[in-house]
Design an enzyme around this catalytic site. Sequence first.
Site, mmCIF file in Angstrom:
data_model
loop_
_atom_site.group_PDB
_atom_site.id
_atom_site.type_symbol
_atom_site.label_atom_id
_atom_site.label_comp_id
_atom_site.label_asym_id
_atom_site.label_seq_id
_atom_site.Cartn_x
_atom_site.Cartn_y
_atom_site.Cartn_z
ATOM 1 N N CYS A 90 0.832 -1.205 0.000
ATOM 2 C CA CYS A 90 0.000 0.000 0.000
ATOM 3 C C CYS A 90 0.872 1.262 0.000
ATOM 4 O O CYS A 90 1.621 1.474 -0.943
ATOM 5 C CB CYS A 90 -0.983 -0.038 1.171
ATOM 6 S SG CYS A 90 -2.339 1.139 0.960
ATOM 7 N N HIS A 194 -3.746 -5.215 -0.007
ATOM 8 C CA HIS A 194 -3.243 -5.709 1.281
ATOM 9 C C HIS A 194 -3.278 -7.239 1.300
ATOM 10 O O HIS A 194 -4.326 -7.805 1.591
ATOM 11 C CB HIS A 194 -4.111 -5.170 2.415
ATOM 12 C CG HIS A 194 -3.929 -3.709 2.638
ATOM 13 N ND1 HIS A 194 -3.017 -3.214 3.528
ATOM 14 C CD2 HIS A 194 -4.513 -2.633 2.056
ATOM 15 C CE1 HIS A 194 -3.057 -1.888 3.505
ATOM 16 N NE2 HIS A 194 -3.961 -1.514 2.618
ATOM 17 N N GLU A 196 -2.239 -9.137 3.516
ATOM 18 C CA GLU A 196 -2.531 -9.608 4.880
ATOM 19 C C GLU A 196 -4.020 -9.573 5.197
ATOM 20 O O GLU A 196 -4.448 -10.105 6.212
ATOM 21 C CB GLU A 196 -1.723 -8.787 5.896
ATOM 22 C CG GLU A 196 -2.237 -7.382 6.205
ATOM 23 C CD GLU A 196 -1.895 -6.316 5.150
ATOM 24 O OE1 GLU A 196 -1.424 -6.670 4.063
ATOM 25 O OE2 GLU A 196 -2.123 -5.122 5.444
#
Lengths: 216, 259
Positions: A90, A194, A196
């Site tokens: 990001c 993202h 994650e």
Amino acid sequence: MSLSNNNKASIVTLIVDYDAGNLASVKRACEQVGLEAEFCADPDHLRHAQRVIFPGVGAAGSAMASLKSRGLDQALREVINNGCPVLGICLGMQISLDYSEENDTATLGFIAGKVSRFRMDRLDLKVPHMGWNEVCVQHTHPVLQGIEAGDEFYFVHGYFPTPKDNSAVLATTDYEGHFASAIGKDSYIGTQFHPEKSGRVGLRLLNNFAQWDGQC
Amino acid sequence: MLSKRVIACLDVRDGHLAKSVKFVNTQNIGDPVEKAHEYYLDGLDELVFYDITASSEKRNIMLDVVESVASQVFIPLSVGGGVRSVSDATDLRLAGAEKINVNSAAVKRPELIDECSSAIGNQNVVLSMDIQKVAKSNEIPSGYEIVINGGRSPMGLDALAWALEGEKRGAGELVINSIDADGTKDGYEIELTAMIAQAVRVPVIASGGAGLPEHLYEVLTKGHADAALVASMVHYGDYKVSELKGYLHDQRLKIRMSW
């Protein structure tokens, strides 16, 4: 077990900690794929890294100021020049280009190009671009291995990168037209999304990164 | 293009999953961590936890729930209920919440939205609004009024005006929760959702009233919502998350179908 395996197991991934958002979710996802990770705010420690994740949310201006005040910008430049695998996420990806329109900021310049804001003149498109969207791989890359057509990742951002050299565009996503959602050069790769927070496909990408030697 | 999101809301009281009808008669219906993991594996796009614990001394239980969920569920996690300050928001973020929902405390002190958005970023601040239909008046021109304290206290505040103020103060997303529709399984409040979704530039999550897959389709099209929140219809096993998403995909909505 061979010596080289022992060496591999002892590698700790450093997550660059520069007050740019909540890093705990990145660490949790790393642990989920068996990647031992710790936060790092010390440039001397970072210089000796063997694998680095460079996350970040927030604004380009304050992120750059924070990196510089800690000397982390220079340390990052050195690890990248040494061929250490680095994953930007990001904002951590966005400030790897030369320039960001956000706060009119000169950024790290690992990849030639700039970061621009989504146009606000189309009322049907909301900014930030927030939610799940498809990531289409344009150039095969070890870290993007196994991402298939239709796989979606989670995005939250109001700005997007445009590398100068098309070969740095590893994947694209459609929002007001196509933008580069994964970019890379040498041992550096950055994602606008993202991993994650992107479920199984995101963990897969992190697992690929955990195995990557930094060669394309 | 962005996919429309299906979000599951889990009301948590004293660490247990609870479900209310029209905000009262809460029942204990299971373990929130187990449910969250089950929905995650079944393709859920996002999770919302709402802490409805009455006593403040039990609030730490919620942090434990958030932490357990965050270590096994890798999709965006939003948490609300009783957030009164930046430090409440920060505690929840450290436990693993991505987004923080503010509700009653923001109505009482709107600066809370500004403070949270400058501390954790606009995109992580969700303004959750509990709304009931009333007669249109000078005070409530839209005919929808903001209610706080779990549906008990009407505030004399117009819902549309509050949505616009919340956006201006830095809320990155809005949850439109209809008290009239909550728990009825008769469908979302389409008129209310469309009115607010068309007036703001931030994403809108519709909440309250989902009972059938058609209800989600309706609010994501006619209601102009970016995401549909579900609770009882998945908690009691009437539908699976993947079934809802499959239905919406078959209706030609853009939906994330591989997970």
